[in-house]
Design a protein around this motif. Structure first.
Motif, PDB file in Angstrom:
ATOM      1  N   LEU A 371       0.812  -1.215   0.000  1.00 58.76           N
ATOM      2  CA  LEU A 371       0.000   0.000   0.000  1.00 58.76           C
ATOM      3  C   LEU A 371       0.843   1.261   0.000  1.00 58.76           C
ATOM      4  O   LEU A 371       0.382   2.309  -0.455  1.00 58.76           O
ATOM      5  N   ILE A 372       2.079   1.191   0.464  1.00 59.21           N
ATOM      6  CA  ILE A 372       2.884   2.415   0.597  1.00 59.21           C
ATOM      7  C   ILE A 372       4.041   2.467  -0.402  1.00 59.21           C
ATOM      8  O   ILE A 372       4.758   3.460  -0.452  1.00 59.21           O
ATOM      9  N   GLU A 373       4.218   1.416  -1.202  1.00 60.84           N
ATOM     10  CA  GLU A 373       5.339   1.396  -2.138  1.00 60.84           C
ATOM     11  C   GLU A 373       4.941   1.745  -3.562  1.00 60.84           C
ATOM     12  O   GLU A 373       5.747   1.641  -4.483  1.00 60.84           O
ATOM     13  N   GLY A 374       3.684   2.166  -3.757  1.00 63.63           N
ATOM     14  CA  GLY A 374       3.278   2.633  -5.073  1.00 63.63           C
ATOM     15  C   GLY A 374       3.973   3.933  -5.434  1.00 63.63           C
ATOM     16  O   GLY A 374       4.438   4.674  -4.567  1.00 63.63           O
ATOM     17  N   ARG A 375       4.051   4.228  -6.745  1.00 64.59           N
ATOM     18  CA  ARG A 375       4.731   5.435  -7.223  1.00 64.59           C
ATOM     19  C   ARG A 375       3.783   6.625  -7.264  1.00 64.59           C
ATOM     20  O   ARG A 375       2.574   6.478  -7.472  1.00 64.59           O
ATOM     21  N   GLY A 385       4.982   6.111   0.279  1.00 67.52           N
ATOM     22  CA  GLY A 385       5.494   6.088   1.641  1.00 67.52           C
ATOM     23  C   GLY A 385       4.403   6.156   2.697  1.00 67.52           C
ATOM     24  O   GLY A 385       3.219   6.375   2.406  1.00 67.52           O
ATOM     25  N   GLN A 386       4.816   5.971   3.939  1.00 69.63           N
ATOM     26  CA  GLN A 386       3.844   5.998   5.031  1.00 69.63           C
ATOM     27  C   GLN A 386       3.230   7.379   5.217  1.00 69.63           C
ATOM     28  O   GLN A 386       2.035   7.502   5.502  1.00 69.63           O
ATOM     29  N   VAL A 390      -0.730   8.192   5.191  1.00 67.89           N
ATOM     30  CA  VAL A 390      -1.401   8.814   6.323  1.00 67.89           C
ATOM     31  C   VAL A 390      -2.224  10.008   5.863  1.00 67.89           C
ATOM     32  O   VAL A 390      -3.371  10.206   6.307  1.00 67.89           O
ATOM     33  N   GLU A 391      -1.663  10.819   4.968  1.00 67.18           N
ATOM     34  CA  GLU A 391      -2.396  11.978   4.458  1.00 67.18           C
ATOM     35  C   GLU A 391      -3.659  11.560   3.721  1.00 67.18           C
ATOM     36  O   GLU A 391      -4.718  12.190   3.849  1.00 67.18           O
ATOM     37  N   ILE A 392      -3.576  10.484   2.928  1.00 64.31           N
ATOM     38  CA  ILE A 392      -4.750   9.993   2.207  1.00 64.31           C
ATOM     39  C   ILE A 392      -5.828   9.557   3.191  1.00 64.31           C
ATOM     40  O   ILE A 392      -7.006   9.909   3.051  1.00 64.31           O
TER      41      ILE A 392
END
Length: 435
Positions: A371-375, A385-386, A390-392
């Motif tokens: 979930l966090i390694e997408g471009r 990134g994390q 978190v912002e999303i």
């Protein structure tokens, strides 16, 4: 059932003059025989070969001139019996022309007029077969087609043009039937695999708990339902809710199978009363015994939520820290300071259990690194990134989303930012406590 070839145009049987037929001794100079014959499905670019199986007391059936659709001669081999046919039935034979009057080995007394055809169909299940019926015996010819022949011909109606057409038709029909059968078999296997994979996904055990549960799962493998990510949630008799999420390195079926093993082991150990460092140490032993390569490892996050729902114990084994959201406060990550190594990396490793305060009302999100390694960004060179995740989640929570809707929106937005499907497996689960 295919319609018989029009009789007014007559139909041939095998070629003569275009290629030497096999001699009566059953040998052939064209190719070394093989035990298993297969149909060349690329008949459009390969010279066709016909195997004639007949025993005419008055001499061999006259084989007219045969040509394929490109005008090339069709090669012919001749066998007097099924023993010779077995030796001549090599990989380059495309079609068999069988005399139905030929006796079948060991079946002379059973009265079955199609015994020889059934024997040949067992001997050569991948080959196209044309049945050579006695003149005028259309009933036997039609029955031969019902049994499995591609078409039937009459012995006294053989000419090169029509037999050539019959051979090409039979080969193409067999190729089409084979492709259709394989497609159907592939569909059945795919359905069985989907049922199996769905059965391997967890069913949370939360009876009696006030917590709400939601999850999203997207394997990175194309057309797969299960990847190397795994998760589970169970409630033990003392009222504690235990949640877990993990990720086996890699994306293939072996990694998916190992993830299922670790999940089932975690559930069994948790229900048996293990938690924290003792639980993770035992899971590492399971991984070390079950993995196919010593370099395979797995990250893991476990959370045990107290019966009152206000506190939780957290253990991290090389895994991203969960996200917690509370009313009136921005969503944030739980502490990451005491993160232990991934399972399978260090023998004798320890995984400290951290105590965290959750409060009266909260949402706890566990996720894998897919979930966090997408471009994201111009050219999509940097990772989400994390912090980006978190912002999303903060924005989606402010829009009033929760449960399944929150997870679905978050995964879809990450995918859109990536510019398409995520290459890694993604698993996300959400636990909510409301008062």
């Amino acid at each position: 059932m295919p319609a018989p070839i029009p009789r007014q145009r007559a139909v041939p049987a095998a070629e003569s003059g275009q290629a030497p037929a096999a001699n009566r001794g059953g040998t052939s100079k064209e190719a070394a025989p093989s035990k298993e014959a297969t149909v060349d499905t690329n008949a459009a670019t390969t010279q066709l070969t016909l195997l004639l199986i007949e025993d005419d007391p008055g001499g061999s059936t006259v084989v007219p001139e045969l040509q394929d659709s490109a005008g090339r001669p069709i090669r012919v081999r001749t066998a007097r019996n099924l023993t010779e046919a077995g030796r001549l039935l090599t990989d380059d034979v495309h079609c068999i022309l069988l005399d139905l009057a030929l006796p079948a080995p060991g079946r002379a007394e059973d009265g079955d007029e199609l015994a020889v055809l059934k024997h040949v169909l067992e001997l050569a299940p991948r080959h196209a077969v044309l049945a050579l019926a006695p003149s005028g015996d259309a009933e036997r010819g039609a029955e031969a087609v019902r049994v499995g022949a591609q078409d039937y011909l009459f012995r006294d109606e053989l000419d090169g043009r029509l037999l050539s057409r019959a051979i090409r038709y039979a080969v193409e029909r067999k190729r089409s039937d084979t492709a259709e059968r394989r497609l159907a078999e592939g569909r059945v296997r795919a359905q069985e695999n989907r049922r199996l994979e769905r059965g391997l996904l967890p069913t949370p055990l939360l009876d009696g708990s006030p917590l709400r549960f939601a999850a999203r799962y997207r394997p990175g493998r194309s057309r797969a339902l299960l990847g190397g990510d795994f998760y589970d949630v169970v409630r033990t008799p003392d009222g504690t809710v235990h949640a877990m999420i993990g990720d086996v390195c890699g994306h293939g079926p072996d990694e998916a199978a190992l993830g299922v093993e670790l999940r089932i082991a975690w559930r069994a150990l948790t229900l048996a009363g293990l938690c924290g460092d003792e639980l993770l140490g035992t899971l590492q032993q399971v991984l070390e015994h079950e993995r196919s390569d010593d370099e395979i490892f797995a990250t893991l996050c476990t959370v045990d939520i107290a019966p009152d729902g206000r506190r939780a114990g957290l253990c991290l084994a090389g895994h991203p820290s969960p996200l917690v959201a509370r009313p009136g406060r921005p969503a944030k990550l739980l502490p990451y300071d005491n993160n232990g190594p991934a399972l399978g990396l260090l023998s004798g490793a320890r995984w400290p259990r951290m105590q965290v305060e959750l409060g009266r009302e909260w949402s706890l999100m566990l996720y894998t690194d897919g979930l966090i390694e997408g471009r994201v960004g111009a050219g999509r060179l940097e990772r989400l990134g994390q912090d980006g995740m978190v912002e999303i989640v903060r924005r989606l929570l402010s829009e009033g989303l929760g449960g399944e809707a929150l997870l679905r929106a978050a995964v879809n937005e990450v995918r859109e930012l990536n510019g398409g499907e995520l290459t890694d497996d993604v698993a996300v689960l959400l636990l909510d406590r409301e008062r």
